[in-house]
Design a protein around this motif. Structure first.
Motif, PDB file in Angstrom:
ATOM      1  N   ASP A  62       0.825  -1.215   0.000  1.00 35.90           N
ATOM      2  CA  ASP A  62       0.000   0.000   0.000  1.00 35.90           C
ATOM      3  C   ASP A  62       0.858   1.262   0.000  1.00 35.90           C
ATOM      4  N   LYS A  63       1.922   1.272   0.783  1.00 32.48           N
ATOM      5  CA  LYS A  63       2.818   2.436   0.835  1.00 32.48           C
ATOM      6  C   LYS A  63       3.536   2.630  -0.499  1.00 32.48           C
ATOM      7  N   ILE A  64       3.978   1.538  -1.094  1.00 35.24           N
ATOM      8  CA  ILE A  64       4.682   1.619  -2.381  1.00 35.24           C
ATOM      9  C   ILE A  64       3.745   2.148  -3.456  1.00 35.24           C
ATOM     10  N   LEU A  65       2.547   1.603  -3.521  1.00 38.68           N
ATOM     11  CA  LEU A  65       1.580   2.045  -4.524  1.00 38.68           C
ATOM     12  C   LEU A  65       1.168   3.498  -4.289  1.00 38.68           C
ATOM     13  N   ALA A  66       1.069   3.910  -3.030  1.00 40.41           N
ATOM     14  CA  ALA A  66       0.691   5.289  -2.701  1.00 40.41           C
ATOM     15  C   ALA A  66       1.773   6.293  -3.091  1.00 40.41           C
ATOM     16  N   SER A  67       2.984   5.806  -3.320  1.00 42.85           N
ATOM     17  CA  SER A  67       4.083   6.712  -3.685  1.00 42.85           C
ATOM     18  C   SER A  67       4.162   6.958  -5.197  1.00 42.85           C
ATOM     19  N   GLY A  68       3.136   6.546  -5.932  1.00 44.79           N
ATOM     20  CA  GLY A  68       3.101   6.800  -7.369  1.00 44.79           C
ATOM     21  C   GLY A  68       3.478   5.618  -8.235  1.00 44.79           C
ATOM     22  N   VAL A  69       3.672   4.464  -7.637  1.00 46.30           N
ATOM     23  CA  VAL A  69       3.988   3.250  -8.393  1.00 46.30           C
ATOM     24  C   VAL A  69       2.696   2.656  -8.934  1.00 46.30           C
ATOM     25  N   ASP A  70       2.697   2.313 -10.216  1.00 45.59           N
ATOM     26  CA  ASP A  70       1.516   1.718 -10.851  1.00 45.59           C
ATOM     27  C   ASP A  70       1.415   0.222 -10.595  1.00 45.59           C
ATOM     28  N   THR A  71       2.569  -0.460 -10.588  1.00 42.09           N
ATOM     29  CA  THR A  71       2.587  -1.916 -10.469  1.00 42.09           C
ATOM     30  C   THR A  71       3.787  -2.353  -9.642  1.00 42.09           C
ATOM     31  N   ALA A 145      24.396 -13.688  -0.725  1.00 48.43           N
ATOM     32  CA  ALA A 145      23.206 -14.216  -0.063  1.00 48.43           C
ATOM     33  C   ALA A 145      22.564 -13.123   0.786  1.00 48.43           C
ATOM     34  N   GLY A 146      21.298 -13.282   1.059  1.00 50.42           N
ATOM     35  CA  GLY A 146      20.584 -12.337   1.904  1.00 50.42           C
ATOM     36  C   GLY A 146      19.717 -11.380   1.111  1.00 50.42           C
ATOM     37  N   VAL A 147      18.907 -10.643   1.851  1.00 44.54           N
ATOM     38  CA  VAL A 147      18.003  -9.661   1.262  1.00 44.54           C
ATOM     39  C   VAL A 147      18.304  -8.326   1.935  1.00 44.54           C
ATOM     40  N   ASP A 148      18.944  -7.432   1.199  1.00 42.94           N
ATOM     41  CA  ASP A 148      19.304  -6.132   1.743  1.00 42.94           C
ATOM     42  C   ASP A 148      18.999  -5.043   0.718  1.00 42.94           C
ATOM     43  N   VAL A 149      19.825  -4.922  -0.318  1.00 40.53           N
ATOM     44  CA  VAL A 149      19.650  -3.836  -1.283  1.00 40.53           C
ATOM     45  C   VAL A 149      18.397  -4.010  -2.145  1.00 40.53           C
ATOM     46  N   SER A 150      17.844  -5.219  -2.192  1.00 36.38           N
ATOM     47  CA  SER A 150      16.632  -5.457  -2.974  1.00 36.38           C
ATOM     48  C   SER A 150      15.374  -5.527  -2.115  1.00 36.38           C
ATOM     49  N   ALA A 151      15.513  -5.264  -0.831  1.00 34.50           N
ATOM     50  CA  ALA A 151      14.379  -5.319   0.091  1.00 34.50           C
ATOM     51  C   ALA A 151      13.394  -4.187  -0.189  1.00 34.50           C
ATOM     52  N   ALA A 152      12.157  -4.414   0.160  1.00 27.92           N
ATOM     53  CA  ALA A 152      11.106  -3.406  -0.046  1.00 27.92           C
ATOM     54  C   ALA A 152      11.478  -2.090   0.638  1.00 27.92           C
ATOM     55  N   GLU A 153      12.003  -2.165   1.826  1.00 29.63           N
ATOM     56  CA  GLU A 153      12.337  -0.951   2.567  1.00 29.63           C
ATOM     57  C   GLU A 153      13.407  -0.125   1.855  1.00 29.63           C
ATOM     58  N   THR A 154      14.381  -0.797   1.247  1.00 34.31           N
ATOM     59  CA  THR A 154      15.430  -0.099   0.494  1.00 34.31           C
ATOM     60  C   THR A 154      14.867   0.545  -0.747  1.00 34.31           C
ATOM     61  N   ILE A 155      14.012  -0.153  -1.458  1.00 33.45           N
ATOM     62  CA  ILE A 155      13.385   0.401  -2.667  1.00 33.45           C
ATOM     63  C   ILE A 155      12.473   1.570  -2.316  1.00 33.45           C
ATOM     64  N   MET A 156      11.793   1.481  -1.182  1.00 33.75           N
ATOM     65  CA  MET A 156      10.931   2.579  -0.760  1.00 33.75           C
ATOM     66  C   MET A 156      11.733   3.859  -0.560  1.00 33.75           C
ATOM     67  N   GLU A 157      12.936   3.749  -0.065  1.00 34.58           N
ATOM     68  CA  GLU A 157      13.801   4.925   0.116  1.00 34.58           C
ATOM     69  C   GLU A 157      14.157   5.557  -1.230  1.00 34.58           C
ATOM     70  N   ALA A 158      14.240   4.747  -2.275  1.00 34.46           N
ATOM     71  CA  ALA A 158      14.584   5.255  -3.608  1.00 34.46           C
ATOM     72  C   ALA A 158      13.397   5.885  -4.331  1.00 34.46           C
ATOM     73  N   LEU A 159      12.197   5.607  -3.836  1.00 39.43           N
ATOM     74  CA  LEU A 159      11.012   6.157  -4.484  1.00 39.43           C
ATOM     75  C   LEU A 159      10.859   7.614  -4.072  1.00 39.43           C
TER      76      LEU A 159
END
Length: 159
Positions: A62-71, A145-159
């Motif tokens: 919901d937060k990602i979509l609210a930031s102007g992301v279509d998909t 290994a691991g989920v860091d730079v591709s995590a939702a929280e990291t991408i949200m910072e780039a939006l």
């Protein structure tokens, strides 16, 4: 050489589960004129992908979509049946579950992962990108290994 920021997404076909079974989706249709967050995982139902990567996007959809992301789209080198079942198991109703069954799109991006040592064959590296009107504006490929730079929280910072 793998794809990078500023490059256009290559034309190709992926699949989603439709009402009548696997349905093709063109990358041109998916990305043209839209802002898309695409993240890729090595495999549906695998531990890191199921416990961390996809759930982060589900919780923050919901937060990602609210930031102007279509998909928001999740891609894996799995078939549409597996991606559909995994999406349902993870309550990923706001995320497009994309199947790259033969790995053709992953190869076109040059982001394949050789998982033969784990009995998994060709897979996708773990990454996330922001694509605006077919052009990559952010690309975060996990260095190991691991989920860091591709995590939702990291991408949200780039939006």
């Amino acid at each position: 050489m793998s794809i990078s920021v500023g490059d256009k997404i290559p034309s190709g076909k992926l699949q989603v589960m439709g009402e009548n079974g696997p349905t093709p989706v063109s990358t041109d249709e998916l990305f043209s004129g839209k802002k898309v967050v695409l993240f890729a995982v090595p495999g549906a139902f695998t531990p890191g992908c199921s416990m961390t990567h996809l759930p982060g996007y589900v919780v923050n959809a919901d937060k990602i979509l609210a930031s102007g992301v279509d998909t928001i789209a999740c891609l894996s080198v799995n078939d549409a049946f597996v991606m559909d079942a995994w999406g349902k198991a993870q309550n990923a109703e706001h995320i497009m579950m994309l199947a790259d069954g033969n790995g053709d799109f992953t190869k076109a991006l040059d982001l394949e992962l050789d998982g033969r040592g784990f009995g998994m064959g060709l897979r996708s590296q773990r990454y996330a990108m922001i694509v605006e009107n077919g052009t990559i504006t952010t690309l975060n490929v996990e260095p190991g290994a691991g989920v860091d730079v591709s995590a939702a929280e990291t991408i949200m910072e780039a939006l």
